[in-house]
Motif scaffolding. Structure first.
Motif, mmCIF file in Angstrom:
data_model
loop_
_atom_site.group_PDB
_atom_site.id
_atom_site.type_symbol
_atom_site.label_atom_id
_atom_site.label_comp_id
_atom_site.label_asym_id
_atom_site.label_seq_id
_atom_site.Cartn_x
_atom_site.Cartn_y
_atom_site.Cartn_z
ATOM 1 N N LEU A 87 0.830 -1.206 0.000
ATOM 2 C CA LEU A 87 0.000 0.000 0.000
ATOM 3 C C LEU A 87 0.868 1.260 0.000
ATOM 4 O O LEU A 87 0.545 2.250 -0.669
ATOM 5 C CB LEU A 87 -0.921 -0.002 1.218
ATOM 6 N N ALA A 88 1.963 1.220 0.763
ATOM 7 C CA ALA A 88 2.864 2.376 0.798
ATOM 8 C C ALA A 88 3.473 2.627 -0.568
ATOM 9 O O ALA A 88 3.515 3.771 -1.051
ATOM 10 C CB ALA A 88 3.959 2.144 1.835
ATOM 11 N N PHE A 89 3.958 1.580 -1.222
ATOM 12 C CA PHE A 89 4.526 1.739 -2.558
ATOM 13 C C PHE A 89 3.467 2.240 -3.547
ATOM 14 O O PHE A 89 3.742 3.081 -4.406
ATOM 15 C CB PHE A 89 5.115 0.413 -3.046
ATOM 16 N N GLY A 90 2.242 1.701 -3.430
ATOM 17 C CA GLY A 90 1.173 2.144 -4.306
ATOM 18 C C GLY A 90 0.825 3.604 -4.100
ATOM 19 O O GLY A 90 0.553 4.335 -5.061
ATOM 20 N N SER A 91 0.861 4.049 -2.851
ATOM 21 C CA SER A 91 0.577 5.456 -2.563
ATOM 22 C C SER A 91 1.635 6.370 -3.159
ATOM 23 O O SER A 91 1.331 7.455 -3.665
ATOM 24 C CB SER A 91 0.495 5.664 -1.045
ATOM 25 N N VAL A 92 2.895 5.921 -3.085
ATOM 26 C CA VAL A 92 3.978 6.716 -3.689
ATOM 27 C C VAL A 92 3.781 6.813 -5.199
ATOM 28 O O VAL A 92 3.934 7.891 -5.799
ATOM 29 C CB VAL A 92 5.341 6.085 -3.354
ATOM 30 N N ALA A 93 3.429 5.691 -5.830
ATOM 31 C CA ALA A 93 3.191 5.714 -7.273
ATOM 32 C C ALA A 93 2.033 6.648 -7.621
ATOM 33 O O ALA A 93 2.094 7.388 -8.619
ATOM 34 C CB ALA A 93 2.904 4.297 -7.778
ATOM 35 N N ALA A 94 0.981 6.622 -6.804
ATOM 36 C CA ALA A 94 -0.157 7.508 -7.053
ATOM 37 C C ALA A 94 0.238 8.971 -6.903
ATOM 38 O O ALA A 94 -0.348 9.841 -7.558
ATOM 39 C CB ALA A 94 -1.295 7.173 -6.090
ATOM 40 N N GLY A 95 1.212 9.239 -6.039
ATOM 41 C CA GLY A 95 1.648 10.618 -5.843
ATOM 42 C C GLY A 95 2.151 11.268 -7.119
ATOM 43 O O GLY A 95 1.961 12.472 -7.335
ATOM 44 N N PHE A 96 2.778 10.476 -7.997
ATOM 45 C CA PHE A 96 3.258 11.045 -9.263
ATOM 46 C C PHE A 96 2.067 11.474 -10.127
ATOM 47 O O PHE A 96 2.095 12.539 -10.751
ATOM 48 C CB PHE A 96 4.113 10.022 -10.002
ATOM 49 N N ALA A 97 1.024 10.635 -10.172
ATOM 50 C CA ALA A 97 -0.155 10.996 -10.962
ATOM 51 C C ALA A 97 -0.855 12.216 -10.383
ATOM 52 O O ALA A 97 -1.337 13.084 -11.121
ATOM 53 C CB ALA A 97 -1.116 9.815 -11.029
ATOM 54 N N ILE A 98 -0.901 12.284 -9.055
ATOM 55 C CA ILE A 98 -1.537 13.442 -8.416
ATOM 56 C C ILE A 98 -0.761 14.715 -8.726
ATOM 57 O O ILE A 98 -1.338 15.786 -8.941
ATOM 58 C CB ILE A 98 -1.639 13.204 -6.896
ATOM 59 N N GLN A 99 0.569 14.597 -8.764
ATOM 60 C CA GLN A 99 1.385 15.770 -9.068
ATOM 61 C C GLN A 99 1.160 16.235 -10.509
ATOM 62 O O GLN A 99 1.081 17.433 -10.791
ATOM 63 C CB GLN A 99 2.871 15.444 -8.850
ATOM 64 N N ILE A 100 1.029 15.272 -11.429
ATOM 65 C CA ILE A 100 0.754 15.624 -12.829
ATOM 66 C C ILE A 100 -0.646 16.218 -12.951
ATOM 67 O O ILE A 100 -0.872 17.181 -13.687
ATOM 68 C CB ILE A 100 0.895 14.380 -13.726
ATOM 69 N N ASP A 101 -1.619 15.632 -12.229
ATOM 70 C CA ASP A 101 -2.976 16.168 -12.120
ATOM 71 C C ASP A 101 -3.631 16.359 -13.489
ATOM 72 O O ASP A 101 -4.153 17.431 -13.809
ATOM 73 C CB ASP A 101 -2.957 17.490 -11.354
ATOM 74 N N SER A 102 -3.621 15.304 -14.308
ATOM 75 C CA SER A 102 -4.263 15.360 -15.617
ATOM 76 C C SER A 102 -5.169 14.151 -15.787
ATOM 77 O O SER A 102 -5.016 13.139 -15.095
ATOM 78 C CB SER A 102 -3.224 15.386 -16.740
ATOM 79 N N ARG A 103 -6.097 14.247 -16.723
ATOM 80 C CA ARG A 103 -7.009 13.135 -16.971
ATOM 81 C C ARG A 103 -6.260 11.851 -17.355
ATOM 82 O O ARG A 103 -6.542 10.785 -16.794
ATOM 83 C CB ARG A 103 -8.012 13.524 -18.057
ATOM 84 N N PRO A 104 -5.299 11.897 -18.289
ATOM 85 C CA PRO A 104 -4.575 10.655 -18.615
ATOM 86 C C PRO A 104 -3.863 10.043 -17.407
ATOM 87 O O PRO A 104 -3.803 8.818 -17.279
ATOM 88 C CB PRO A 104 -3.586 11.109 -19.688
ATOM 89 N N ALA A 105 -3.307 10.878 -16.530
ATOM 90 C CA ALA A 105 -2.597 10.345 -15.365
ATOM 91 C C ALA A 105 -3.554 9.612 -14.428
ATOM 92 O O ALA A 105 -3.255 8.505 -13.952
ATOM 93 C CB ALA A 105 -1.906 11.486 -14.623
ATOM 94 N N TYR A 106 -4.713 10.200 -14.170
ATOM 95 C CA TYR A 106 -5.679 9.548 -13.295
ATOM 96 C C TYR A 106 -6.255 8.289 -13.947
ATOM 97 O O TYR A 106 -6.471 7.271 -13.279
ATOM 98 C CB TYR A 106 -6.801 10.511 -12.924
ATOM 99 N N LEU A 107 -6.511 8.347 -15.245
ATOM 100 C CA LEU A 107 -7.012 7.158 -15.943
ATOM 101 C C LEU A 107 -5.992 6.027 -15.895
ATOM 102 O O LEU A 107 -6.361 4.850 -15.781
ATOM 103 C CB LEU A 107 -7.343 7.510 -17.394
ATOM 104 N N ALA A 108 -4.717 6.379 -15.975
ATOM 105 C CA ALA A 108 -3.673 5.354 -15.888
ATOM 106 C C ALA A 108 -3.721 4.643 -14.542
ATOM 107 O O ALA A 108 -3.523 3.420 -14.462
ATOM 108 C CB ALA A 108 -2.304 5.988 -16.112
ATOM 109 N N LEU A 109 -3.992 5.386 -13.464
ATOM 110 C CA LEU A 109 -4.109 4.757 -12.146
ATOM 111 C C LEU A 109 -5.284 3.791 -12.097
ATOM 112 O O LEU A 109 -5.185 2.697 -11.525
ATOM 113 C CB LEU A 109 -4.280 5.839 -11.075
#
Length: 414
Positions: A159-181
């Motif tokens: 879960l910790a590793f997954g949260s770190v990975a999600a942090g990159f998408a949150i930083q990008i903050d775009s539709r493609p990034a969230y869809l990738a998650l």
């Protein structure tokens, strides 16, 4: 002609970190893959629904609540199916179904489509837990509490590793990034199911008389007073998860002078305790008596930790930070003791051939509390201040202290 040398075993240090059998290792890898995807999705899902889909936060909460209610029913039904059709087959179907359900979140465009998908996706987690319980019991070699403690450590690390990975998408903050998650979460479900295809459960000779008796029992878990009493106690004490995951961030940011990064600090501290200490703490829990004792310790630790964190309000930033970290350290020990005792209740009080059904009923209590926990936290600590913290601490304390006597009393009346 000389025989080829045998492959060298892993170093001693590595062997100590790995489960004992191949079946346990396969289930561990599958759990890590699934939890990694869960960490990504949980961290960023609300932002996806609000910022990309455009749903109001209240509508998102309504959809998630509907999914939680659907999960209450799904966990019990799927648990029974796992007993009847085989846990491996049912669990793989749940994982593949979860991948399909989560992927449908990429297609939503309105509240009603979101609500419909949430009903199905919300049922996956309880179904996952109920169908996985017989698998754990099947590969645990007589000690499911210790093995599931190991799995809990692995889960928190993933879960910790997954949260770190999600942090990159949150930083990008775009539709493609969230869809990738979202897509990665769906792939994690599918990957977990495919990994489990390699799992081989130990074969046990069926007992025709035992099988016939179990068929006559129907919903035996719903008539087992000992198990229902343990389910009730576990449900009340499961409020601790909402206290750390829902209450504490809002309390730190809105009611204390501690820096905002303290939210991450206390949660990382909690996660570190689980990863490093869950297995050692679980070793001493082997029956209902020791589980009741750990529940009492957990209730006391929860109450003490909550009060320390409550006193952080109205103090200087340094004092508030010290109280929050100390309180979380005490609270984390309560979570470790609670988890070990909860696993023993779930597995130790259930008949082996009805583990899925019993685990589904066990999850029914904590699932119901999970659905109402945010309202409880908002009403008591966040709404009432110190008196609310006292009330919440008292509930957890007395539930923990009463756990052992209640289960013993119910067993005597069975």
């Amino acid at each position: 002609m000389t025989a080829a040398p045998a492959s060298a075993p892993p170093p001693v240090g590595v062997r100590r970190l790995l489960p004992a059998t191949q079946a346990q290792r396969i289930l561990t890898v599958a759990t890590f893959a699934n939890s990694f995807g869960g960490g990504m999705f949980t961290t960023a899902s609300v932002l996806y629904f609000t910022r990309v889909v455009g749903l109001p936060a209240g509508r998102v909460a309504m959809g998630l609540f509907g999914g939680a209610m659907a999960g209450l029913i799904a966990g019990v039904l799927v648990g029974r199916l796992a007993d009847q059709w085989g846990p491996k087959r049912v669990h793989i179907c749940v994982m593949l179904g979860g991948g399909v359900a989560i992927s449908c979140f990429t297609l939503i465009g309105s509240f009603w489509s979101f609500f419909a998908v949430s009903l199905v996706a919300g049922a996956v987690i309880p179904a996952d837990e109920a169908s996985k319980a017989p698998l754990i019991r099947g590969v645990a070699e007589g000690n499911p509490t210790l093995f599931i403690g190991y799995l809990r450590s692995v889960t928190n690390l993933a879960l910790a590793f997954g949260s770190v990975a999600a942090g990159f998408a949150i930083q990008i903050d775009s539709r493609p990034a969230y869809l990738a998650l979202v897509v990665c979460r769906a792939l994690a479900y599918v990957g977990c199911g495919l990994i489990l295809l390699r799992l081989r459960l130990p074969e046990t000779a069926p007992d025709p008389a035992e099988e016939a008796e179990e068929k006559d029992r129907g919903w035996a878990a719903l008539r087992d007073r000992t198990y229902l009493s343990a389910t009730l106690v576990n449900a009340v004490l499961s409020l601790n998860y909402a206290a750390s995951g829902f209450l504490l961030p809002l309390w730190i940011v809105g009611h204390t002078s501690a820096p905002r990064w303290m939210v991450s600090a206390v949660l990382v501290l909690n996660m570190a305790f689980v990863v490093l200490l869950q297995v050692p703490v679980s070793r001493g829990v082997h029956d209902a008596r020791t589980a009741g004792r750990r529940m009492a310790w957990a209730g006391a630790a929860f109450a003490a930790g909550l009060m320390l964190m409550a006193f952080a309000a109205g103090t200087s930033p340094w004092t508030a930070s010290a109280l929050l970290l100390t309180g979380m350290g005490v609270f984390a020990f309560g979570e470790l003791w609670y988890a070990a005792a909860s696993y023993e209740y779930c597995f130790g009080l259930a008949p082996a051939r009805l583990q899925g059904q019993y685990a589904g009923v066990f999850g029914l209590g904590s699932g119901a509390v999970e659905a109402v926990a945010p309202a409880v936290m908002s009403l008591l600590p966040l709404g009432m201040g110190l008196p609310g913290w006292l009330a919440l601490s008292a509930v957890l304390l007395f539930a923990g202290l009463g756990s052992g006597p209640l289960v013993t009393w119910a067993g005597g009346r069975r």
